[in-house]
Design an enzyme around this catalytic site. Structure first.
Site: not given
Ligand code: IMP
Ligand code: MG
Length: 190
Positions: A107, A110
């Site tokens: 998804d 980061d």
């Protein structure tokens, strides 16, 4: 959080990527992967749970035969800043990836620790190739260099939710990517 899932609007600062933009971008990622893996033995590995919505749309946009499998990982030191960067497998693959072309479907990347760790673990299983496809990329938050081969959208350092990404395990079902209102929701330290 004890509220109904229609309640998301109070956490929503803005819609960052709407349904149409997601659809268009995923169609072109699918076309790119279709071209790159034509005639190859391809396996998509979805990292649960955030990657699920992306996987199901992406695989419908890929027009070359491929398998799918799932894995889940969790960070050491839940709730605290994951300084070690190590993750452990909480659900392993059912598939032997040896000699197969693998794309990891995520998804969001980061800090990069999750994907770096997963890449290390899967590399020892000797796939023929191993690439990363992430829907979202927060490059400004990167703490470890990770190769990312397919990126849906580069985004700023804002906490986002919807389309697979959760707020305390809720709202993964929203069809768009929304930005959290920081006055209304404090993101976990992950
Ligand atoms: P990394 O190991 O720091 O790259 O973290 C990646 C994981 O952190 C993702 O798989 C998400 O589960 C979570 N994460 C990072 N940023 C966000 C965000 O903006 N919204 C929701 N989850 C996020
Ligand atoms: Mg995730």
């Amino acid at each position: 959080m004890t509220h109904e899932s229609t309640d998301y609007q109070r956490f929503l600062a803005e819609i960052l990527i709407d349904e149409a933009a997601l659809k268009a971008r995923i169609a072109s990622l699918g076309a790119e992967i279709t071209r790159d893996y034509q005639g190859e033995d391809l396996l998509l590995i979805c990292i649960l749970r955030g990657g699920v919505m992306f996987l199901t749309d992406l695989m419908r946009a890929i027009h070359t035969p491929h398998g799918i499998d799932f894995m889940a990982v969790s960070s050491y030191g839940v709730g605290a800043r994951n300084t070690s960067g190590q993750v452990r497998i909480t659900l392993d693959l059912n598939t032997d990836i040896r000699n197969r072309h693998v794309i990891l479907v995520e998804d969001i990347v980061d800090s990069g620790h999750t994907i770096a760790s997963v890449l290390d673990m899967l590399t020892t299983r000797q796939p023929k190739s191993l690439k990363v496809c992430t829907l979202l990329n927060k490059a400004s938050r990167r703490e470890v260099v990770v190769p990312i081969h397919y990126v849906g959208f580069d985004i700023e350092d804002k906490f986002v939710f919807g389309y697979g990404l959760d707020l305390d395990e809720l709202y993964r079902n929203l069809p768009f990517i929304g930005v959290v209102d920081p006055a209304r929701y404090t993101p976990p330290q992950h």
